[in-house]
Write an enzyme that holds these catalytic residues in place. Structure first.
Site, PDB file in Angstrom:
ATOM      1  N   GLN B  31       3.916 -11.624  -5.508  1.00  0.00           N
ATOM      2  CA  GLN B  31       3.551 -12.375  -4.313  1.00  0.00           C
ATOM      3  C   GLN B  31       3.000 -13.756  -4.657  1.00  0.00           C
ATOM      4  OE1 GLN B  31       1.076  -9.293  -2.765  1.00  0.00           O
ATOM      5  NE2 GLN B  31      -0.341  -9.356  -4.480  1.00  0.00           N
ATOM      6  N   HIS B  62     -15.111  -5.474   4.438  1.00  0.00           N
ATOM      7  CA  HIS B  62     -15.512  -4.623   3.315  1.00  0.00           C
ATOM      8  C   HIS B  62     -16.590  -3.608   3.687  1.00  0.00           C
ATOM      9  CE1 HIS B  62     -13.616  -8.004   0.889  1.00  0.00           C
ATOM     10  NE2 HIS B  62     -12.845  -6.965   0.768  1.00  0.00           N
ATOM     11  N   GLU B 106      -4.754  -1.562  -8.452  1.00  0.00           N
ATOM     12  CA  GLU B 106      -4.265  -2.826  -7.865  1.00  0.00           C
ATOM     13  C   GLU B 106      -2.922  -3.157  -8.531  1.00  0.00           C
ATOM     14  OE1 GLU B 106      -5.253  -5.487  -5.550  1.00  0.00           O
ATOM     15  OE2 GLU B 106      -3.259  -6.089  -6.272  1.00  0.00           O
ATOM     16  N   ASP B 137       1.310   0.387  -9.471  1.00  0.00           N
ATOM     17  CA  ASP B 137       1.753   0.657  -8.100  1.00  0.00           C
ATOM     18  C   ASP B 137       0.967   1.829  -7.507  1.00  0.00           C
ATOM     19  OD1 ASP B 137       3.445   0.617  -5.815  1.00  0.00           O
ATOM     20  OD2 ASP B 137       4.539   2.324  -6.674  1.00  0.00           O
ATOM     21  N   ASP B 155      -6.925  -0.167   0.776  1.00  0.00           N
ATOM     22  CA  ASP B 155      -7.381  -1.532   1.081  1.00  0.00           C
ATOM     23  C   ASP B 155      -6.207  -2.466   0.773  1.00  0.00           C
ATOM     24  OD1 ASP B 155      -8.721  -3.911   1.316  1.00  0.00           O
ATOM     25  OD2 ASP B 155     -10.065  -3.590  -0.390  1.00  0.00           O
ATOM     26  N   SER B 156      -5.172  -2.371   1.601  1.00  0.00           N
ATOM     27  CA  SER B 156      -3.898  -3.030   1.293  1.00  0.00           C
ATOM     28  C   SER B 156      -3.613  -4.176   2.244  1.00  0.00           C
ATOM     29  CB  SER B 156      -2.771  -2.009   1.411  1.00  0.00           C
ATOM     30  OG  SER B 156      -2.507  -1.746   2.776  1.00  0.00           O
ATOM     31  N   PRO B 162       4.701  -5.825  -0.569  1.00  0.00           N
ATOM     32  CA  PRO B 162       4.255  -4.811  -1.527  1.00  0.00           C
ATOM     33  C   PRO B 162       3.474  -3.668  -0.887  1.00  0.00           C
ATOM     34  CG  PRO B 162       3.698  -7.013  -2.309  1.00  0.00           C
ATOM     35  CD  PRO B 162       4.215  -7.172  -0.914  1.00  0.00           C
TER      36      PRO B 162
END
Lengths: 280, 280
Positions: B31, B62, B106, B137, B155-156, B162
């Site tokens: 990205q 958060h 991550e 992944d 937390d995407s 992705p």
């Protein structure tokens, strides 16, 4: 080609709405009024290029400004709305059976006309027999009222342009005199994410005329920065939050935003906002 | 001349940020990542031209994704975060003394590097001894975990690019197996103001793998439409909301957004959102 309406917020932020069409554009003695059909939120009303409401999300603002003070008053019979010419606040107030008389003091009759034509769901109660519409300056009107209302709602634009006087100490002093004993004021009081100086000034101005001042928050997607605030004020220095749940239960199924859980904790503010108001 | 970063939302809405300067621009295998200094919100991180966080308001997202599940679990010792390379979620999780081990999975190490360099307050706990960082992944990683975590947080980014796999039924089935008995999943689940079809699909996909699914909301000013949602899920069909107030009290003074009142009514949803999810 797609056209867009873009609202600017203090040259720091912009909010764009893709448009299907422009339905109305006109100038009154006071301001410029437009109605757009947007792709995201349906019909939208702007005044001097600031978004006032959209038909998709107007319920948040109107439920929050009306029901929080109304449910905190034991017997809200006489209600005054300053501004609010679109009619949304009046529609919510009339969900309370106790109301005997509402006065709507709107400076600009064009707001009422445009709302009646383009926003029938919002303006649906503007012909209600309990309602008296007074076309005139809210600042002037308020000075003439003494001990006259249980609830006063300041449903105005921002503290610039025609709405400016409605955020001053002098105005709040006259509101204080216009309320009956036990009466409650509620005013739209900008975004908790706005600059601290600006928020603190509004808060301190209200504080100068009232014994108890209680801000609360809700999320309006078409207002800058999403989170909005309203502020309730009263001359009772010992005032505690206590709302009429049985009255709320008579209409909460009709509401789209405000819930019982929100009402129970309505004055519980995030720390970041308390700090901006100088409350912690 | 002032330059602006403008985020587009489905060609219906746009959100513009006036910039002081561009601090970073780079492409990883996955990205495009940029860091801007904005006038309104300080430093801002974007991925593929979508706003991920700003230093002024990141606390809302958060605090909401981390503390709601953490406080609803009696003993959250092992925690997995999928995504979250900026470190903000890890920082909040570590406010809970019970935590023994956090795994952060991550996909893109550049997110971590950029956060460490430009967002020290957000990434401050990425070197904590309780934390293991796994670059890889999340979809693949999750399939290899069985009965391993008390809390899993997704937390995407949005369900495009992705992050797409992290919103599928197949993924939720593997999350379900990766949780210990009594374990809780929480996922960011888009804006309640988004289109009903989209929201209902996310909700139904989670529902397919969990017995109890509970969305909740909070206001993030730099996310489209301001109001955001997260969804908690568990395999306990009789699960009831009950949070650990004494644990909350050990750190609630450090929080900026989440309050005790919000926690008490965290799953009390506005009617407009319940209707979109098919819940009323």
């Amino acid at each position: 080609m797609t056209s867009w309406f873009v609202e600017k917020d203090a040259d720091e932020l912009s909010y764009g709405y893709s448009l299907k069409e422009t339905l109305f554009s006109g100038k009154s003695h006071f301001q410029e009024i437009k109605v757009f059909e947007t792709k995201a939120y349906g019909k939208m009303l702007t005044i001097d290029d600031f978004v006032m409401l959209t038909e998709s999300d107007e319920f948040v603002y109107h439920e929050m400004i009306a029901h929080v003070p109304m449910l905190h008053h034991k017997s809200p019979r006489r209600v005054l709305v300053i501004g609010g010419g679109d009619g949304g606040t009046v529609r919510e107030i009339l969900k309370h059976q106790e109301v005997e008389h509402i006065v709507l003091c709107e400076i600009d009759s064009l707001v009422i006309d445009v709302s009646k034509k383009y926003f029938p769901k919002v303006s649906q109660k503007l012909d209600d027999p309990k309602l008296t519409i007074h076309i005139g300056d809210g600042f002037q009107f308020m000075r003439e009222q003494k001990n006259a209302f249980d609830i006063i709602l300041i449903d105005s634009t921002d503290p610039i342009g025609p709405g400016e006087g409605l955020f001053t100490k002098e105005f709040y002093a006259s509101v204080s005199k216009a309320l009956c004993p036990g009466g409650l004021l509620t005013i739209q009081s900008e975004s908790p994410w706005a600059q601290a100086k600006f928020l603190e000034k509004i808060y301190q101005n209200i504080k100068g005329s009232f014994q108890t001042v209680k801000p609360y928050i809700g999320s309006v997607p078409t207002y800058p920065r999403g989170l909005w605030s309203w502020t309730l004020a009263t001359n009772d220095s010992t005032w505690k939050s206590s709302f009429d749940l049985s009255r709320f239960n008579t209409f909460q199924g009709e509401l789209e935003y405000l819930t019982e859980g929100m009402m129970r904790n309505i004055f519980d503010l995030p720390n970041f906002y308390k700090k901006k108001l100088g409350l912690s």
